[in-house]
Write a protein that holds these residues in place. Structure first.
Motif, PDB file in Angstrom:
ATOM      1  N   ILE A  22       0.852  -1.201   0.000  1.00  0.00           N
ATOM      2  CA  ILE A  22       0.000   0.000   0.000  1.00  0.00           C
ATOM      3  C   ILE A  22       0.886   1.250   0.000  1.00  0.00           C
ATOM      4  N   ALA A  23       1.940   1.227   0.805  1.00  0.00           N
ATOM      5  CA  ALA A  23       2.870   2.364   0.821  1.00  0.00           C
ATOM      6  C   ALA A  23       3.504   2.552  -0.561  1.00  0.00           C
ATOM      7  N   LEU A  24       3.863   1.450  -1.217  1.00  0.00           N
ATOM      8  CA  LEU A  24       4.429   1.530  -2.569  1.00  0.00           C
ATOM      9  C   LEU A  24       3.402   2.102  -3.547  1.00  0.00           C
ATOM     10  N   THR A  25       2.156   1.688  -3.406  1.00  0.00           N
ATOM     11  CA  THR A  25       1.089   2.213  -4.263  1.00  0.00           C
ATOM     12  C   THR A  25       0.941   3.721  -4.064  1.00  0.00           C
ATOM     13  N   VAL A  26       1.042   4.170  -2.831  1.00  0.00           N
ATOM     14  CA  VAL A  26       0.953   5.604  -2.530  1.00  0.00           C
ATOM     15  C   VAL A  26       2.109   6.356  -3.202  1.00  0.00           C
ATOM     16  N   ILE A  27       3.300   5.789  -3.145  1.00  0.00           N
ATOM     17  CA  ILE A  27       4.470   6.448  -3.757  1.00  0.00           C
ATOM     18  C   ILE A  27       4.326   6.521  -5.276  1.00  0.00           C
ATOM     19  N   VAL A  28       3.918   5.431  -5.900  1.00  0.00           N
ATOM     20  CA  VAL A  28       3.739   5.430  -7.357  1.00  0.00           C
ATOM     21  C   VAL A  28       2.637   6.425  -7.737  1.00  0.00           C
ATOM     22  N   THR A  29       1.576   6.462  -6.951  1.00  0.00           N
ATOM     23  CA  THR A  29       0.491   7.424  -7.178  1.00  0.00           C
ATOM     24  C   THR A  29       1.002   8.855  -7.015  1.00  0.00           C
ATOM     25  N   ALA A  30       1.863   9.074  -6.023  1.00  0.00           N
ATOM     26  CA  ALA A  30       2.431  10.410  -5.808  1.00  0.00           C
ATOM     27  C   ALA A  30       3.229  10.859  -7.032  1.00  0.00           C
ATOM     28  N   PHE A  31       4.003   9.952  -7.619  1.00  0.00           N
ATOM     29  CA  PHE A  31       4.713  10.296  -8.860  1.00  0.00           C
ATOM     30  C   PHE A  31       3.715  10.720  -9.935  1.00  0.00           C
ATOM     31  N   LEU A  32       2.698   9.904 -10.127  1.00  0.00           N
ATOM     32  CA  LEU A  32       1.724  10.151 -11.185  1.00  0.00           C
ATOM     33  C   LEU A  32       1.013  11.484 -10.981  1.00  0.00           C
TER      34      LEU A  32
ATOM     35  N   VAL B 206      -0.921   0.563 -12.595  1.00  0.00           N
ATOM     36  CA  VAL B 206      -1.951  -0.472 -12.769  1.00  0.00           C
ATOM     37  C   VAL B 206      -1.494  -1.791 -12.139  1.00  0.00           C
ATOM     38  N   TRP B 207      -0.263  -2.190 -12.423  1.00  0.00           N
ATOM     39  CA  TRP B 207       0.249  -3.463 -11.901  1.00  0.00           C
ATOM     40  C   TRP B 207       0.314  -3.454 -10.382  1.00  0.00           C
ATOM     41  N   ILE B 208       0.747  -2.344  -9.800  1.00  0.00           N
ATOM     42  CA  ILE B 208       0.878  -2.291  -8.342  1.00  0.00           C
ATOM     43  C   ILE B 208      -0.508  -2.278  -7.690  1.00  0.00           C
ATOM     44  N   CYS B 209      -1.495  -1.713  -8.350  1.00  0.00           N
ATOM     45  CA  CYS B 209      -2.870  -1.782  -7.840  1.00  0.00           C
ATOM     46  C   CYS B 209      -3.376  -3.228  -7.876  1.00  0.00           C
ATOM     47  N   ILE B 210      -3.075  -3.934  -8.950  1.00  0.00           N
ATOM     48  CA  ILE B 210      -3.462  -5.348  -9.035  1.00  0.00           C
ATOM     49  C   ILE B 210      -2.739  -6.148  -7.956  1.00  0.00           C
ATOM     50  N   ALA B 211      -1.441  -5.919  -7.800  1.00  0.00           N
ATOM     51  CA  ALA B 211      -0.663  -6.638  -6.790  1.00  0.00           C
ATOM     52  C   ALA B 211      -1.182  -6.363  -5.382  1.00  0.00           C
ATOM     53  N   THR B 212      -1.594  -5.131  -5.132  1.00  0.00           N
ATOM     54  CA  THR B 212      -2.156  -4.787  -3.827  1.00  0.00           C
ATOM     55  C   THR B 212      -3.447  -5.561  -3.592  1.00  0.00           C
ATOM     56  N   SER B 213      -4.282  -5.658  -4.615  1.00  0.00           N
ATOM     57  CA  SER B 213      -5.538  -6.402  -4.468  1.00  0.00           C
ATOM     58  C   SER B 213      -5.272  -7.889  -4.244  1.00  0.00           C
ATOM     59  N   LEU B 214      -4.236  -8.432  -4.879  1.00  0.00           N
ATOM     60  CA  LEU B 214      -3.887  -9.841  -4.686  1.00  0.00           C
ATOM     61  C   LEU B 214      -3.408 -10.090  -3.259  1.00  0.00           C
ATOM     62  N   ASN B 215      -2.593  -9.179  -2.746  1.00  0.00           N
ATOM     63  CA  ASN B 215      -2.100  -9.286  -1.370  1.00  0.00           C
ATOM     64  C   ASN B 215      -3.260  -9.194  -0.386  1.00  0.00           C
ATOM     65  N   LEU B 216      -4.190  -8.266  -0.618  1.00  0.00           N
ATOM     66  CA  LEU B 216      -5.348  -8.105   0.254  1.00  0.00           C
ATOM     67  C   LEU B 216      -6.201  -9.367   0.225  1.00  0.00           C
ATOM     68  N   TYR B 217      -6.419  -9.922  -0.939  1.00  0.00           N
ATOM     69  CA  TYR B 217      -7.219 -11.156  -1.064  1.00  0.00           C
ATOM     70  C   TYR B 217      -6.592 -12.282  -0.247  1.00  0.00           C
ATOM     71  N   ILE B 218      -5.290 -12.433  -0.372  1.00  0.00           N
ATOM     72  CA  ILE B 218      -4.604 -13.488   0.393  1.00  0.00           C
ATOM     73  C   ILE B 218      -4.750 -13.256   1.891  1.00  0.00           C
ATOM     74  N   LEU B 219      -4.644 -12.002   2.313  1.00  0.00           N
ATOM     75  CA  LEU B 219      -4.811 -11.707   3.740  1.00  0.00           C
ATOM     76  C   LEU B 219      -6.209 -12.054   4.219  1.00  0.00           C
ATOM     77  N   LEU B 220      -7.218 -11.728   3.434  1.00  0.00           N
ATOM     78  CA  LEU B 220      -8.607 -11.947   3.854  1.00  0.00           C
ATOM     79  C   LEU B 220      -9.067 -13.397   3.729  1.00  0.00           C
ATOM     80  N   LYS B 221      -8.510 -14.132   2.782  1.00  0.00           N
ATOM     81  CA  LYS B 221      -9.017 -15.478   2.487  1.00  0.00           C
ATOM     82  C   LYS B 221      -8.151 -16.615   3.020  1.00  0.00           C
ATOM     83  N   ASN B 222      -7.106 -16.294   3.756  1.00  0.00           N
ATOM     84  CA  ASN B 222      -6.235 -17.345   4.305  1.00  0.00           C
ATOM     85  C   ASN B 222      -6.062 -17.185   5.810  1.00  0.00           C
TER      86      ASN B 222
END
Length: 153
Positions: A108-118, A137-153
């Motif tokens: 999420i912190a990485l997503t914030v940094i990439v968003t800050a650049f944009l 786009v890729w980091i947003c997808i990766a964030t959603s994948l990480n969140l899914y793993i946290l919620l579903k495992n």
């Protein structure tokens, strides 16, 4: 020549980050721990990660070269360094240490940094901002994948 020299430097640094991340994640995606995870239905196939990260880092290196030559400020360098650290750190935290929640915070912190650049440099970069969109786009997808793993495992 100045552009090419800076582009080559950013390529080396960005692909270096990927290399360090791969070293730090151990057997990561092929580990029993990860294979046994309940993963999101939209998880890309394994081959896609190498392909997309290659495209992303080439585009991001171009973006950083244009940005650096236009605006060599402490803010640009600081954001880039934070991005580098978070990109490398996530691999270690998530895959090596199996700390899914901390991995989520890291990405999420990485997503914030990439968003800050944009967002921060959109006005000065204009159409060249398209070069950071694959990363965003890729980091947003990766964030959603990480969140899914946290919620579903």
């Amino acid at each position: 020549m100045k552009f090419f020299k800076h582009f080559l430097l950013f390529l080396i640094i960005n692909f270096g980050a990927l290399g360090i991340g791969i070293l730090l994640m151990g057997n990561g995606p092929t580990s029993d721990w990860y294979i046994s995870m309940n993963k999101a239905p939209w998880t890309p196939p394994g081959w896609a990660f190498g392909f997309f990260w290659t495209v992303i880092m080439i585009c991001f290196s171009l973006y950083m070269t244009f940005l650096y030559l236009k605006s060599t400020t402490a803010q640009v360098i600081t954001l880039f360094c934070i991005q580098f650290i978070l990109n490398v750190l996530w691999n270690f935290v998530f895959f090596n240490q199996h700390l899914v929640a901390i991995g989520l915070g890291t990405i999420i912190a990485l997503t914030v940094i990439v968003t800050a650049f944009l967002v921060t440099y959109y006005q000065s970069m204009k159409i060249k901002s398209l070069l950071i969109l694959p990363y965003f786009v890729w980091i947003c997808i990766a964030t959603s994948l990480n969140l899914y793993i946290l919620l579903k495992n």
